[in-house]
Design an enzyme around this catalytic site. Sequence first.
Site, short mmCIF file in Angstrom:
data_model
loop_
_atom_site.label_atom_id
_atom_site.label_comp_id
_atom_site.label_asym_id
_atom_site.label_seq_id
_atom_site.Cartn_x
_atom_site.Cartn_y
_atom_site.Cartn_z
N ARG A 1 0.80 -1.17 0.04
CA ARG A 1 0.23 -0.01 -0.10
C ARG A 1 0.69 1.08 0.11
O ARG A 1 0.49 2.18 0.53
CB ARG A 1 -0.85 0.04 1.14
CG ARG A 1 -2.07 -1.30 1.20
CD ARG A 1 -2.99 -1.18 0.48
NE ARG A 1 -3.89 0.08 0.50
CZ ARG A 1 -5.13 -0.10 1.33
NH1 ARG A 1 -5.48 -1.21 1.76
NH2 ARG A 1 -6.00 0.94 1.44
N ARG B 1 -2.74 7.41 0.84
CA ARG B 1 -3.14 8.91 1.10
C ARG B 1 -1.98 9.71 2.23
O ARG B 1 -2.10 10.88 2.64
CB ARG B 1 -4.58 8.86 2.39
CG ARG B 1 -5.73 8.64 1.23
CD ARG B 1 -7.04 8.26 2.09
NE ARG B 1 -6.67 6.79 2.33
CZ ARG B 1 -7.52 5.96 2.86
NH1 ARG B 1 -8.61 6.68 3.43
NH2 ARG B 1 -7.06 4.90 3.29
N ASP C 1 -7.34 -1.53 -6.71
CA ASP C 1 -7.91 -2.20 -5.52
C ASP C 1 -8.40 -3.66 -5.77
O ASP C 1 -8.40 -4.02 -6.87
CB ASP C 1 -9.15 -1.43 -5.12
CG ASP C 1 -9.53 -1.78 -3.70
OD1 ASP C 1 -8.61 -1.35 -2.50
OD2 ASP C 1 -10.34 -2.73 -3.42
N ARG D 1 -5.75 12.82 -6.01
CA ARG D 1 -6.80 12.48 -5.33
C ARG D 1 -8.08 13.24 -5.12
O ARG D 1 -9.27 13.14 -5.11
CB ARG D 1 -6.67 11.66 -4.04
CG ARG D 1 -7.84 11.07 -3.49
CD ARG D 1 -8.39 9.76 -4.02
NE ARG D 1 -9.33 9.02 -3.25
CZ ARG D 1 -10.48 9.66 -3.00
NH1 ARG D 1 -11.00 10.80 -3.42
NH2 ARG D 1 -11.24 9.33 -1.93
N TYR E 1 -16.16 -10.11 1.77
CA TYR E 1 -16.56 -8.68 1.35
C TYR E 1 -18.10 -8.93 0.70
O TYR E 1 -18.96 -8.15 0.97
CB TYR E 1 -15.67 -7.75 0.71
CG TYR E 1 -14.58 -7.18 1.53
CD1 TYR E 1 -14.87 -5.96 2.24
CD2 TYR E 1 -13.48 -7.68 1.41
CE1 TYR E 1 -13.83 -5.70 3.17
CE2 TYR E 1 -12.43 -7.06 2.14
CZ TYR E 1 -12.75 -5.95 2.87
OH TYR E 1 -11.65 -5.31 3.62
O1 CP3 Z 1 -0.35 -1.08 -2.69
C1 CP3 Z 1 -0.65 -0.04 -3.24
O2 CP3 Z 1 0.06 0.88 -3.32
C2 CP3 Z 1 -1.48 -0.45 -4.65
C3 CP3 Z 1 -2.94 -0.11 -4.18
C4 CP3 Z 1 -3.69 -1.04 -3.16
C5 CP3 Z 1 -4.88 -0.28 -2.61
N1 CP3 Z 1 -5.71 -1.32 -2.32
C6 CP3 Z 1 -5.23 1.01 -2.86
C7 CP3 Z 1 -6.24 1.64 -1.95
C8 CP3 Z 1 -3.80 -2.34 -2.97
C9 CP3 Z 1 -2.61 -3.37 -3.12
C10 CP3 Z 1 -4.86 -2.40 -2.23
C11 CP3 Z 1 -5.32 -3.81 -1.52
C12 CP3 Z 1 -6.25 -3.95 -0.71
N2 CP3 Z 1 -7.86 -3.21 -1.04
C13 CP3 Z 1 -6.63 -4.92 0.25
C14 CP3 Z 1 -5.69 -5.83 0.60
C15 CP3 Z 1 -4.43 -5.53 1.52
C16 CP3 Z 1 -4.97 -5.07 2.73
O3 CP3 Z 1 -4.70 -3.96 3.03
O4 CP3 Z 1 -5.03 -5.72 3.61
C17 CP3 Z 1 -7.95 -4.85 0.98
C18 CP3 Z 1 -8.41 -5.57 1.92
C19 CP3 Z 1 -8.72 -3.63 0.23
C20 CP3 Z 1 -9.93 -3.12 0.22
C21 CP3 Z 1 -9.82 -1.71 0.65
N3 CP3 Z 1 -9.61 -0.85 -0.28
C22 CP3 Z 1 -10.02 -1.12 1.93
C23 CP3 Z 1 -10.49 -1.95 3.07
C24 CP3 Z 1 -10.16 -0.02 1.61
C25 CP3 Z 1 -10.43 1.35 2.79
C26 CP3 Z 1 -9.30 1.30 3.75
C27 CP3 Z 1 -8.38 2.64 3.34
O5 CP3 Z 1 -7.16 2.27 3.59
O6 CP3 Z 1 -8.93 3.56 3.47
C28 CP3 Z 1 -9.88 0.32 0.23
C29 CP3 Z 1 -9.59 1.66 -0.32
C30 CP3 Z 1 -8.22 2.00 -0.91
N4 CP3 Z 1 -7.55 1.16 -1.68
C31 CP3 Z 1 -7.46 3.25 -0.72
C32 CP3 Z 1 -6.30 2.96 -1.36
C33 CP3 Z 1 -5.42 4.03 -1.88
C34 CP3 Z 1 -7.99 4.42 -0.24
C35 CP3 Z 1 -8.93 5.16 -1.11
C36 CP3 Z 1 -8.92 6.67 -1.20
O7 CP3 Z 1 -7.92 7.23 -1.86
O8 CP3 Z 1 -9.71 7.10 -0.67
#
Ligand code: CP3
Length: 344
Positions: A27, A31, A76, A40, A152
Site C-alpha cells: 500500500r 493517502r 484495488d 486524489r 466482502y
Molecule cells: O499497494 C498499493 O499501493 C496499490 C494499491 C492498493 C490499494 N488497495 C489502494 C487503495 C492495494 C494493493 C490494495 C489492496 C487492498 N484493498 C486490500 C488487501 C491488502 C490489505 O490492506 O489488507 C484490501 C483488503 C482492500 C480493500 C480496501 N480498499 C479497503 C479496506 C479500503 C479502505 C481502507 C483504506 O485504506 O482507506 C480500500 C480503499 C483503498 N484502496 C484506498 C487505496 C489507496 C484508499 C482510497 C482513497 O484514496 O480514498
Amino acid sequence: MTLTPTQRFLRACRGDAVDRPPVWLMRQAGRYLPDYRRVREQVTFLELCRDVDRAVEVSLQPIDAIGSEAVIFFSDIFTPIPGMGVEVDFRPGPVVATPIRSAAQVAALRVPDPRESVPFVTEILRVLRAELAARDIPLLGFAGAPFTLAAYLVEGSGSRHFGTWKRMLWREPATARALLDRLTELTVGYLGAQIEAGAQAVQLFDTWAGMLSPADYREWVLPTHREIAAKLDRSAPLILYVNDGAHVLEETAQSGADVVSLDWRVDLADAARRVGSRVSLQGNLDPCALAAEPTAIAQMVRDLARDAAPARGHIMNLGHGCLPDTPVEGARAFTAAARSLGQR
Ligand code: CP3
C-alpha cells in the site's frame, strides 16, 4: 555482485543469491503521500483506478517519494468485481450494493475476460512497464484472494468478524464453495492478464483468511491458493500474503507460491525455520513502527534482515499496508536502511 532492482527482486523471490534484500512497501501509493492526496482531490478513488494517466502517475510516486525499489500498479482488490455483475462503491472501504447471500446470486455471477471488463488495468501495466524499463525497476501485479473477496461480497462491507460469511461455510457449504470457485476462476484470469500485460511478479492478498482454524483453512483457503498457483504462468513469481496467518504458515508455504509475505506477529527467524527452503519470505515490520526515529527504524531493519538470513530469500517490506497516517519520513528511513544493508 551488481544487480539491477529487477534482478535483485526476482532472484530474492526464487531464492537465488543477492547482495542485499530488495525493498518495497505494501500500500505504498496512498493517502500518506502528499502527492497522492493532490491527485486524489481531483477525482474519486474509483475514477483514479480507471484513469490510466493518473493511475500511472500515483503508481510511480513511491519511487522518488520514499525510495521504493518496486512498483505495484495502483488499483484495488475490488477492481475486477463489477465485471462479475456486482455493484461496488468505496466509502472508503469497499461496499457491495446487494450482498451475495444465495445460491441463485452466486450462479448469476459472470467470470468476464479482464481484457474486456477492465481494459484500463492491462493498459496501466503496459504503460508502467515502458516507464520503468530505463531504471529496470520491477513491476508488480496483484489481486485479492478468493476467500477475502468472498468475505466482502457476502458481508457487504468490512466487518470485525465477518460472521455472515463464516456462518455460510457451515450452513450453506455448497453455496460458499461455488462462490470461491467463481472467484478463483476470476483471479486466475485476472492475474494471467496482468502477467501478459507486463507484471513481472504478482501478489495475492488474503487479508481475512487468517480468521479460520488451521483445519478450516486447509478446507476453504488452501485449495484456492493451490489452484491459482497451479494455473498461472509461473515465469512471474507468486507472492502470497495472509494477514494474521502465523498459525497457518506451513499451509501458506505449501500453496505453490514462491514467496510468503508475513504480518508482524510472526518472528522471521522462527518462520524461516518453519518453511525451510520451500519459499522465500517477505516482510514484516509493523506499519506503526514507521513512527519511530530513523535510527530506531534502521536498527529494526537490520534485525529483520538478520532474522530472515536463514530463509532462502527475503524481500524487505511491512507486515501490512501503509496507513493514512504513516509518516513519509519513516517510510524513507525504512528503504534507506534496507539499501545500506549492502554496504559494509
Ligand atoms: O499497494 C498499493 O499501493 C496499490 C494499491 C492498493 C490499494 N488497495 C489502494 C487503495 C492495494 C494493493 C490494495 C489492496 C487492498 N484493498 C486490500 C488487501 C491488502 C490489505 O490492506 O489488507 C484490501 C483488503 C482492500 C480493500 C480496501 N480498499 C479497503 C479496506 C479500503 C479502505 C481502507 C483504506 O485504506 O482507506 C480500500 C480503499 C483503498 N484502496 C484506498 C487505496 C489507496 C484508499 C482510497 C482513497 O484514496 O480514498
